[in-house]
Design an enzyme around this catalytic site. Structure first.
Site, PDB file in Angstrom:
ATOM      1  CD  GLU A  46      34.836  74.171  -6.679  1.00  0.00           C
ATOM      2  OE1 GLU A  46      34.243  74.036  -6.558  1.00  0.00           O
ATOM      3  OE2 GLU A  46      35.653  72.936  -7.020  1.00  0.00           O
ATOM      4  CB  CYS A  78      37.221  74.966  -4.171  1.00  0.00           C
ATOM      5  SG  CYS A  78      37.030  73.066  -4.559  1.00  0.00           S
ATOM      6  CB  THR A 155      19.231  33.560 -12.978  1.00  0.00           C
ATOM      7  OG1 THR A 155      18.874  32.888 -12.168  1.00  0.00           O
ATOM      8  CG2 THR A 155      18.776  35.170 -12.892  1.00  0.00           C
ATOM      9  CB  ALA A 158      16.567  23.104 -13.258  1.00  0.00           C
ATOM     10  CD1 TRP A 164      29.523  33.216 -21.955  1.00  0.00           C
ATOM     11  CD2 TRP A 164      28.672  34.300 -20.182  1.00  0.00           C
ATOM     12  NE1 TRP A 164      30.154  32.864 -21.848  1.00  0.00           N
ATOM     13  CE2 TRP A 164      30.116  33.971 -20.651  1.00  0.00           C
ATOM     14  CE3 TRP A 164      28.829  35.532 -19.695  1.00  0.00           C
ATOM     15  CZ2 TRP A 164      31.286  34.509 -19.219  1.00  0.00           C
ATOM     16  CZ3 TRP A 164      28.885  35.453 -18.178  1.00  0.00           C
ATOM     17  CH2 TRP A 164      31.207  35.142 -18.390  1.00  0.00           C
ATOM     18  CB  THR A 190      27.046  33.571  -6.710  1.00  0.00           C
ATOM     19  OG1 THR A 190      26.117  34.370  -6.432  1.00  0.00           O
ATOM     20  CG2 THR A 190      27.909  34.789  -7.665  1.00  0.00           C
ATOM     21  CG  ASP A 194      28.257  31.088 -10.837  1.00  0.00           C
ATOM     22  OD1 ASP A 194      28.587  29.893 -11.358  1.00  0.00           O
ATOM     23  OD2 ASP A 194      27.414  31.963 -10.928  1.00  0.00           O
ATOM     24  CB  SER A 216      25.369  33.183   6.868  1.00  0.00           C
ATOM     25  OG  SER A 216      24.245  33.933   6.484  1.00  0.00           O
ATOM     26  N   GLY A 283      22.583  36.326  -6.133  1.00  0.00           N
ATOM     27  CA  GLY A 283      22.278  34.749  -6.787  1.00  0.00           C
ATOM     28  C   GLY A 283      20.810  35.557  -5.805  1.00  0.00           C
TER      29      GLY A 283
END
Length: 349
Positions: A46, A78, A155, A158, A164, A190, A194, A216, A283
């Site tokens: 505004e 405002c 995803t 094995a 990709w 993950t 990775d 964890s 994951g």
């Protein structure tokens, strides 16, 4: 109002933790001023529009995508600025869900003799700010889960190979999802498999989202590329905690059941820290835990036109279902082709 929504979208990557807001001022059927909120701590939409309109704002109609604020935060109210400018009418797309406002702006305008209305293109305005609305009304972020898989829902192979599955256009599209988020969440599995950075690349947004790891047992190594990050654990063993903190991480204990992190408590914590939209790239274990806990608000599924076979890795680690009636169900919000891949945007049914 449609133009105001277009303007609001200019702040898609930059306004966090504030909402994305646009404003258009019209007088005698002519736009005399417009603006959008660009970044937290800077003038609201505004104010930019009023500055552009100048004296032409007197007696004008203001279209704004969110109810004008009525409280002193980092910037003045405002609603007060609109009153001082002498506007005749204010049309807001939606009420502000922030308890500090929540109708206060409209009331302030009405008491000053300004015609004030709410509800024009409300659905579009809410869709622009799902995280802000979620944080204000549910005290947790909007959780957007991103997955990339083959057409048969895998995803990775094995052996863990996954680069990709989707193409370059899909990966660039993911960068835009990351860029609009306040925080990016992944799991320690993950990180270990990775070693991702989980940052925004190729888009200059002037910031990086907070990186968050569900870990964890504090397995994240101190030299992980994702650090510094917020690491949520069940119990922080002192030596492991010290090593991570020396690497720039912050470890927080959020004990849940069975030695796992309390994911709902984590979302509450992130909301308290101003996280509107939480982008998840994880994951199968964390994906499944979020889904089972009912914490997924939106699922963006990228699917490559290939098949990986039944022993490749899946999307969600969950207990076996007794009947199809127990399955988590979604409804299609959007379907489109991105490069050579398919992108589905799904909402819980």
């Amino acid at each position: 109002m449609a133009r105001a929504l277009q303007l609001a979208a200019h702040g898609l990557y930059t306004t966090n933790p504030n909402p994305r807001v646009g404003c258009v001022i019209v007088k005698d059927r002519r736009v005399v001023g417009e603006g959008w909120h660009e970044r937290a701590g800077t003038p609201h939409a505004e104010i930019h529009a009023l500055n552009a309109a100048g004296e032409a704002a007197r007696g004008a109609t203001v279209y704004v995508t969110l109810e004008p604020c009525s409280h002193h935060g980092r910037t003045p109210p405002c609603a007060e600025a609109l009153i001082n400018a002498g506007v005749a009418r204010v049309v807001a797309a939606m009420s502000d869900p922030n308890p500090l406002v929540a109708g206060g702006g409209i009331s302030m305008l009405t008491l000053a003799g300004i015609q004030a209305e709410v509800g024009l293109m409300e659905a579009e305005a809410r869709a622009l700010n799902p995280g802000f609305v979620s944080r204000m009304t549910r005290q947790r972020p909007w959780v957007r889960l991103k997955t990339a898989s083959t057409l048969d829902g895998k995803t990775a192979l094995a052996n863990g190979m996954s680069q990709w599955i989707t193409g370059e256009a899909a990966r660039a599209d993911v960068q835009r999802l990351r860029a609009r988020a306040c925080a990016i969440l992944t799991g320690s599995g993950t990180v270990l498999a990775d070693n991702p950075r989980m940052n925004v690349r190729d888009i200059d947004i002037g910031r990086q989202p907070l990186r968050v790891i569900v870990d964890s047992a504090l397995r994240t190594p101190p030299d992980a590329a994702i650090l510094p990050a917020l690491v949520a654990c069940h119990h922080a063993e002192p030596s492991l905690r010290t090593a991570l903190e020396q690497a720039g991480a912050e470890a927080v204990e959020l004990p849940g059941t069975a030695g796992r992190v309390d994911l709902a408590a984590l979302l509450t914590l992130l909301a308290q820290r101003g996280v509107n939209e939480l982008h998840v790239e994880a994951g199968a274990a964390l994906n499944g835990a979020l889904l089972a806990a009912g914490l997924v608000d939106e699922w963006v599924a990228y699917m490559a036109p290939m098949a990986a076979g039944d022993i490749a890795r899946g999307l969600f680690a969950m207990p076996p279902l007794a009947t199809l009636a127990d399955a988590a169900r979604f409804k299609l919000g959007d379907v489109r082709q991105v490069g050579g891949d398919l992108r589905l945007t799904l909402l819980p049914a």
